[in-house]
Design a protein around this motif. Structure first.
Motif, short mmCIF file in Angstrom:
data_model
loop_
_atom_site.label_atom_id
_atom_site.label_comp_id
_atom_site.label_asym_id
_atom_site.label_seq_id
_atom_site.Cartn_x
_atom_site.Cartn_y
_atom_site.Cartn_z
N ARG A 89 -15.36 3.07 0.89
CA ARG A 89 -15.68 2.37 -0.35
C ARG A 89 -14.46 1.58 -0.78
N ARG A 90 -14.56 0.29 -0.64
CA ARG A 90 -13.42 -0.57 -0.95
C ARG A 90 -13.27 -0.76 -2.46
N PRO A 91 -12.09 -0.46 -2.99
CA PRO A 91 -11.85 -0.72 -4.41
C PRO A 91 -11.54 -2.20 -4.62
N ARG A 92 -11.72 -2.66 -5.84
CA ARG A 92 -11.31 -4.01 -6.18
C ARG A 92 -9.79 -4.04 -6.28
N VAL A 93 -9.18 -5.04 -5.64
CA VAL A 93 -7.71 -5.12 -5.56
C VAL A 93 -7.23 -6.43 -6.15
N THR A 94 -6.24 -6.33 -7.02
CA THR A 94 -5.50 -7.49 -7.51
C THR A 94 -4.18 -7.55 -6.75
N ILE A 173 -6.91 -1.47 -8.14
CA ILE A 173 -5.61 -1.36 -7.49
C ILE A 173 -4.83 -2.65 -7.77
N VAL A 174 -3.54 -2.50 -8.07
CA VAL A 174 -2.67 -3.66 -8.26
C VAL A 174 -1.60 -3.60 -7.17
N ALA A 175 -1.61 -4.59 -6.28
CA ALA A 175 -0.67 -4.64 -5.16
C ALA A 175 0.34 -5.76 -5.40
N TYR A 176 1.58 -5.53 -4.99
CA TYR A 176 2.65 -6.50 -5.21
C TYR A 176 3.31 -6.87 -3.89
N THR A 177 3.67 -8.14 -3.80
CA THR A 177 4.54 -8.58 -2.73
C THR A 177 5.46 -9.66 -3.28
N ASP A 178 6.40 -10.13 -2.45
CA ASP A 178 7.40 -11.10 -2.89
C ASP A 178 7.10 -12.48 -2.32
N ASP A 179 7.77 -13.48 -2.86
CA ASP A 179 7.51 -14.84 -2.42
C ASP A 179 8.22 -15.20 -1.12
N GLU A 200 -5.88 11.37 -5.36
CA GLU A 200 -4.70 11.66 -6.18
C GLU A 200 -3.50 10.79 -5.82
N ALA A 201 -3.69 9.88 -4.87
CA ALA A 201 -2.63 8.93 -4.55
C ALA A 201 -2.64 7.81 -5.58
N ASP A 202 -1.53 7.63 -6.26
CA ASP A 202 -1.43 6.58 -7.27
C ASP A 202 -0.44 5.48 -6.88
N ALA A 203 0.23 5.64 -5.73
CA ALA A 203 1.14 4.60 -5.25
C ALA A 203 1.12 4.60 -3.74
N VAL A 204 1.15 3.41 -3.15
CA VAL A 204 1.24 3.25 -1.70
C VAL A 204 2.29 2.19 -1.42
N THR A 205 3.18 2.49 -0.49
CA THR A 205 4.14 1.50 -0.03
C THR A 205 3.88 1.21 1.44
N GLY A 206 4.44 0.12 1.95
CA GLY A 206 4.15 -0.28 3.31
C GLY A 206 5.40 -0.62 4.10
N ARG A 265 -2.48 2.45 -8.30
CA ARG A 265 -3.76 2.58 -8.98
C ARG A 265 -3.54 2.20 -10.45
N ARG A 266 -4.41 1.38 -10.97
CA ARG A 266 -4.22 0.87 -12.32
C ARG A 266 -4.04 1.99 -13.33
N SER A 267 -4.73 3.09 -13.15
CA SER A 267 -4.68 4.18 -14.13
C SER A 267 -3.29 4.80 -14.26
N ILE A 268 -2.43 4.64 -13.23
CA ILE A 268 -1.10 5.24 -13.34
C ILE A 268 -0.28 4.58 -14.45
N PHE A 269 -0.54 3.32 -14.73
CA PHE A 269 0.21 2.65 -15.79
C PHE A 269 -0.15 3.21 -17.16
N GLU A 270 -1.37 3.74 -17.29
CA GLU A 270 -1.74 4.40 -18.54
C GLU A 270 -1.04 5.74 -18.67
N ARG A 271 -0.71 6.37 -17.55
CA ARG A 271 -0.02 7.65 -17.57
C ARG A 271 1.47 7.50 -17.85
#
Length: 423
Positions: A89-94, A173-179, A200-206, A265-271
């Protein structure tokens, strides 16, 4: 020469001898990276490459295929899809790219982003232009990348831009990368799979690999440590309910990855709150914003996952002066993060102080001593640049807080969508 990627399950190419610098080859199986091959003076034929892959990565390939219930018949002879990569189930990702006056750097990054292999209806790409001095980036996006949403964030500082992406984005999910990177086509898919499979994973790095190793400063950065954190998936968590502290085991959050490839995960920013605008590029601290957020995720008792299949290629600094400045900023940002953490979490303070002292001795003074015993391994001025950055960083967080306060008073609180912005 650009990093080459070869997939074991597909026909292998020959590797030409490098004409400039070194030729690095990323070896993958079913999208999972196995490791890097480095050619410094010569290339190899297709058969020689197959033999080299078998010699270097046979154990990793066999472990992977045991999980797939497949047999390995040799490089280039694995044709079936990976059964572990079933649909999910793919989440919506920004996806957010934060930049400042980066029009000249952006095309390579944005070209890779529009080529992401992810359900289009579930993918949103934002370009957050941080306090730009002109409209060059806005014009670039509007003329060449109509599928990317341009947002101007007037508050100067990378973490203000990262927070703007949280406020503006619609993704779970909010994903970040650099220019200054190019993302792999499966970058979002790899991170989204972790979030879907581990609630329960609220952060993923690559994994962050070099885009090229053409010049000596680029080679030196990799020798110094680079951005790669290995080729094995790892899960990190503390037992917060049992009172386990975060800093003794995981205070050195640089081991998890870097802001060039991270998602939350967006919800972690609320925590735990948004990124601290007193940290990172564009402030007196010059870094540490990603490290701070990694720590806060673990401190909240949540899981952080390092997923090497989420690959980006970073364009390392090309001049020696740029490299020296980068390493100095690494020291400043890391110690500013330590000061922030010690102030924010009194229960972690003693461990943070011990970490700061140990890191200074083990990472900096030990390397400095080795530079006298083994001259030529790493230039001493690079070691000294980071060492003095550590001293500087201890004082910079207070300055960063003051600067963030001035920005907040000048522009107001960052709590609503930017004027004229649409979801």
């Amino acid at each position: 020469m650009k990093l080459l990627t070869v997939d074991v399950e597909r026909p292998l190419p020959g590797i030409d001898a490098p004409t400039l610098g070194e030729q690095w080859v990323l070896v993958r199986l079913h999208g999972d990276p196995l490791g890097l091959l480095k050619f410094t003076t010569s290339g190899c034929t297709t058969d020689e490459l197959a033999d080299l892959i078998a010699e270097r990565f046979a154990d990793r390939i066999l472990r992977h295929l045991v999980g797939d219930r497949e047999l390995w018949r040799g490089a280039g002879q694995i044709e079936s899809p990976c059964p572990r990569h079933v649909d999910f189930r793919r989440p919506r990702v920004t996806v957010a790219v934060c930049t400042r006056d980066g029009a000249s750097r952006l095309p390579q990054c944005l070209d890779s982003l529009v080529g992401l292999q992810y359900t289009p209806e579930l993918l949103e790409i934002l370009l957050v232009d941080n306090a730009p001095s002109d409209d060059a980036t806005k014009e670039l996006v509007s003329t060449r990348y109509p599928s990317i949403r341009y947002i101007r964030e007037p508050r100067p500082g990378l973490n203000w831009a990262r927070n703007r992406a949280v406020i503006e984005g619609s993704g779970e999910i909010v994903a970040y990368t650099d220019d200054d990177v190019s993302v792999d086509a499966g970058w979002v898919e790899a991170m989204a799979r972790i979030f879907a499979e581990e609630p329960e994973a609220d952060a993923v790095t690559g994994l962050v690999v070099p885009d090229e190793i053409d010049l000596e400063p680029q080679r030196l950065f990799e020798t110094y440590g680079g951005f790669s954190r290995g080729f094995d998936r790892r899960y990190y968590r503390i037992n917060a309910l049992a009172g386990e502290k975060t800093a003794p085991r995981h205070g050195g959050t640089g081991k998890f990855g870097t802001g060039a490839s991270m998602a939350f995960r967006r919800s972690i920013f609320e925590r735990v709150g948004l990124f601290d605008p007193a940290l990172d590029v564009g402030t007196p601290t010059n870094g540490g914003g990603d490290l701070d957020m990694f720590f806060r995720v673990l401190k909240a008792g949540r899981i952080l996952v390092y997923e090497p299949a989420a690959i980006v290629r970073h364009r390392h600094r090309r001049s020696y002066e740029q490299l020296r400045t980068q390493l100095a900023n690494n020291g400043i940002g890391f110690y500013a993060y330590l000061v922030r953490t010690a102030a924010e979490y009194p229960d972690e303070r003693a461990a943070i102080v011990r970490l700061g002292l140990w890191w200074f001795a083990w990472w900096n003074l030990r390397r400095l001593a080795r530079s006298f015993l083994r001259p030529g391994e790493l230039p001493r001025d690079l070691i000294l640049a980071e060492l003095f950055g550590c001293f500087t960083g201890v004082r910079r967080y207070a300055r960063g807080k003051a600067a963030a306060g001035n920005v907040r008073r000048a522009f107001g609180p960052q709590t609503t969508r930017a004027a004229g912005s649409a979801p």
